[in-house]
Motif scaffolding. Structure first.
Motif, PDB file in Angstrom:
ATOM      1  N   MET A   1       3.098  13.477   8.573  1.00 13.59           N
ATOM      2  CA  MET A   1       4.055  12.367   8.612  1.00 13.59           C
ATOM      3  C   MET A   1       3.471  11.154   7.902  1.00 13.59           C
ATOM      4  O   MET A   1       2.364  10.727   8.199  1.00 13.59           O
ATOM      5  N   LYS A   2       4.213  10.614   6.932  1.00 17.08           N
ATOM      6  CA  LYS A   2       3.729   9.440   6.223  1.00 17.08           C
ATOM      7  C   LYS A   2       3.757   8.216   7.138  1.00 17.08           C
ATOM      8  O   LYS A   2       4.660   8.043   7.950  1.00 17.08           O
ATOM      9  N   ARG A   3       2.778   7.360   6.973  1.00 15.84           N
ATOM     10  CA  ARG A   3       2.614   6.208   7.843  1.00 15.84           C
ATOM     11  C   ARG A   3       3.446   5.021   7.351  1.00 15.84           C
ATOM     12  O   ARG A   3       3.801   4.926   6.183  1.00 15.84           O
ATOM     13  N   ILE A   4       3.734   4.116   8.263  1.00 13.90           N
ATOM     14  CA  ILE A   4       4.438   2.877   7.942  1.00 13.90           C
ATOM     15  C   ILE A   4       3.490   1.717   8.201  1.00 13.90           C
ATOM     16  O   ILE A   4       2.902   1.610   9.285  1.00 13.90           O
ATOM     17  N   VAL A   5       3.314   0.873   7.194  1.00 17.32           N
ATOM     18  CA  VAL A   5       2.453  -0.301   7.344  1.00 17.32           C
ATOM     19  C   VAL A   5       3.295  -1.462   7.862  1.00 17.32           C
ATOM     20  O   VAL A   5       4.328  -1.797   7.275  1.00 17.32           O
ATOM     21  N   ILE A   6       2.850  -2.063   8.956  1.00 11.50           N
ATOM     22  CA  ILE A   6       3.482  -3.258   9.499  1.00 11.50           C
ATOM     23  C   ILE A   6       2.501  -4.412   9.359  1.00 11.50           C
ATOM     24  O   ILE A   6       1.345  -4.309   9.779  1.00 11.50           O
ATOM     25  N   ALA A   7       2.951  -5.499   8.767  1.00 13.72           N
ATOM     26  CA  ALA A   7       2.117  -6.693   8.628  1.00 13.72           C
ATOM     27  C   ALA A   7       2.810  -7.862   9.314  1.00 13.72           C
ATOM     28  O   ALA A   7       4.003  -8.072   9.136  1.00 13.72           O
ATOM     29  N   ILE A   8       2.044  -8.598  10.113  1.00  9.60           N
ATOM     30  CA  ILE A   8       2.554  -9.786  10.799  1.00  9.60           C
ATOM     31  C   ILE A   8       1.739 -10.972  10.307  1.00  9.60           C
ATOM     32  O   ILE A   8       0.511 -10.990  10.448  1.00  9.60           O
ATOM     33  N   THR A   9       2.402 -11.956   9.720  1.00 13.65           N
ATOM     34  CA  THR A   9       1.688 -13.118   9.183  1.00 13.65           C
ATOM     35  C   THR A   9       1.855 -14.322  10.103  1.00 13.65           C
ATOM     36  O   THR A   9       2.523 -14.250  11.133  1.00 13.65           O
ATOM     37  N   SER A  87      -5.779   1.225  -0.674  1.00 10.05           N
ATOM     38  CA  SER A  87      -5.798   2.082  -1.864  1.00 10.05           C
ATOM     39  C   SER A  87      -4.451   2.770  -2.044  1.00 10.05           C
ATOM     40  O   SER A  87      -3.799   3.178  -1.067  1.00 10.05           O
ATOM     41  N   GLY A  88      -4.054   2.942  -3.275  1.00 12.08           N
ATOM     42  CA  GLY A  88      -2.829   3.644  -3.581  1.00 12.08           C
ATOM     43  C   GLY A  88      -2.885   5.115  -3.230  1.00 12.08           C
ATOM     44  O   GLY A  88      -1.841   5.775  -3.133  1.00 12.08           O
ATOM     45  N   SER A  89      -4.075   5.657  -3.021  1.00 15.68           N
ATOM     46  CA  SER A  89      -4.206   7.070  -2.661  1.00 15.68           C
ATOM     47  C   SER A  89      -3.872   7.319  -1.196  1.00 15.68           C
ATOM     48  O   SER A  89      -3.721   8.471  -0.783  1.00 15.68           O
ATOM     49  N   HIS A  90      -3.745   6.246  -0.422  1.00 15.48           N
ATOM     50  CA  HIS A  90      -3.334   6.364   0.984  1.00 15.48           C
ATOM     51  C   HIS A  90      -1.809   6.410   1.017  1.00 15.48           C
ATOM     52  O   HIS A  90      -1.138   5.427   0.747  1.00 15.48           O
ATOM     53  N   LYS A  91      -1.260   7.573   1.324  1.00 12.83           N
ATOM     54  CA  LYS A  91       0.182   7.771   1.273  1.00 12.83           C
ATOM     55  C   LYS A  91       0.881   7.082   2.446  1.00 12.83           C
ATOM     56  O   LYS A  91       0.471   7.221   3.591  1.00 12.83           O
ATOM     57  N   THR A  92       1.922   6.355   2.146  1.00  6.75           N
ATOM     58  CA  THR A  92       2.724   5.705   3.180  1.00  6.75           C
ATOM     59  C   THR A  92       4.205   5.894   2.869  1.00  6.75           C
ATOM     60  O   THR A  92       4.581   6.194   1.731  1.00  6.75           O
ATOM     61  N   LYS A  93       5.040   5.708   3.882  1.00  9.69           N
ATOM     62  CA  LYS A  93       6.484   5.712   3.652  1.00  9.69           C
ATOM     63  C   LYS A  93       6.937   4.366   3.137  1.00  9.69           C
ATOM     64  O   LYS A  93       7.923   4.255   2.400  1.00  9.69           O
ATOM     65  N   GLY A  94       6.215   3.308   3.504  1.00 12.36           N
ATOM     66  CA  GLY A  94       6.576   1.970   3.072  1.00 12.36           C
ATOM     67  C   GLY A  94       5.850   0.931   3.892  1.00 12.36           C
ATOM     68  O   GLY A  94       5.065   1.253   4.785  1.00 12.36           O
ATOM     69  N   MET A  95       6.112  -0.324   3.581  1.00 13.42           N
ATOM     70  CA  MET A  95       5.470  -1.460   4.239  1.00 13.42           C
ATOM     71  C   MET A  95       6.521  -2.491   4.600  1.00 13.42           C
ATOM     72  O   MET A  95       7.435  -2.769   3.817  1.00 13.42           O
ATOM     73  N   VAL A  96       6.383  -3.055   5.801  1.00 20.10           N
ATOM     74  CA  VAL A  96       7.274  -4.105   6.264  1.00 20.10           C
ATOM     75  C   VAL A  96       6.433  -5.314   6.658  1.00 20.10           C
ATOM     76  O   VAL A  96       5.509  -5.190   7.476  1.00 20.10           O
ATOM     77  N   ILE A  97       6.738  -6.475   6.081  1.00 24.16           N
ATOM     78  CA  ILE A  97       6.045  -7.716   6.441  1.00 24.16           C
ATOM     79  C   ILE A  97       7.025  -8.560   7.240  1.00 24.16           C
ATOM     80  O   ILE A  97       8.005  -9.068   6.699  1.00 24.16           O
ATOM     81  N   VAL A  98       6.755  -8.690   8.552  1.00 24.23           N
ATOM     82  CA  VAL A  98       7.694  -9.371   9.434  1.00 24.23           C
ATOM     83  C   VAL A  98       6.957 -10.075  10.578  1.00 24.23           C
ATOM     84  O   VAL A  98       6.274  -9.420  11.347  1.00 24.23           O
TER      85      VAL A  98
END
Length: 202
Positions: A1-9, A87-98
């Protein structure tokens, strides 16, 4: 399962990021989480919450606070440029900055990565992966608008945290859930355990 990156600023409305983590884990998703240095300060000032910086301790903190055992959660320090997600070699489904601060947005727009959040955003743009940005500022000045246009032109999807009144929200939680659902609709994620608007009551 591809991972989803969540960023909180370090912008106001951390509740949106927190609810995003909770819903993804409840739906058994894999999450890579980054908090900016400013996000820890906002958590203290707005909510009187002390979030651990150390990744393992932070993961335990979120699971205890959100009362969720499912899913997979990895937390990262904001300055860990050696992290796999840099790194771009780390596969993800996408990133959300919220939520996304204007400072973070400006640095992404200029390709200037000071921390792991900005580097991950740059990776998602260069790898043509979904990058969802939820800018939290009002009013926008012309610089903000130009930066939003620039990241949108580069491929990001802009989803401002704007509530909808046609859903007849009964609580702040209803408003938060509506915004979070719209964020992840843009990522193609269907989240269960959440009430969706299905049209006006007859």
């Amino acid at each position: 399962m591809k991972r989803i990156v969540i960023a909180i600023t370090g912008a106001s409305a951390m509740q949106l990021g927190e609810r995003s983590i909770q819903l993804l884990l409840e739906n058994d998703k894999s999450v890579d989480l980054i908090l900016s240095k400013g996000a820890y300060e906002v958590a203290k000032s707005e909510r009187n919450i002390n979030i651990p910086v150390e990744p393992k301790a932070q993961s335990e903190f979120w699971r205890n606070k959100l009362r969720v055992e499912s899913g997979d959660l990895n937390c990262y320090r904001w300055n860990d440029h050696s992290a796999s997600i840099a790194s771009g070699s780390h596969k993800t489904k996408g990133m959300v900055i919220v939520p996304c601060s204007m400072g973070t947005l400006g640095r992404i727009a200029s390709g200037f990565s000071l921390d792991l959040i900005e580097r991950c955003a740059d990776v998602h743009l260069k790898e043509n992966r979904p990058l969802i940005i939820s800018p939290r500022e009002s009013p926008f000045n012309l610089i903000h608008i130009e930066n939003i246009k620039r990241v949108a032109t580069a491929g990001a999807i802009i989803v401002p945290p704007i509530p909808a009144w046609y859903t007849n929200p009964k609580s702040i939680e209803d408003i938060i859930d509506f915004i979070v659902v719209r964020l992840f609709d843009s990522l193609g994620e269907d989240l269960d355990n959440i009430k969706r608007w299905v049209g006006p009551n007859k």
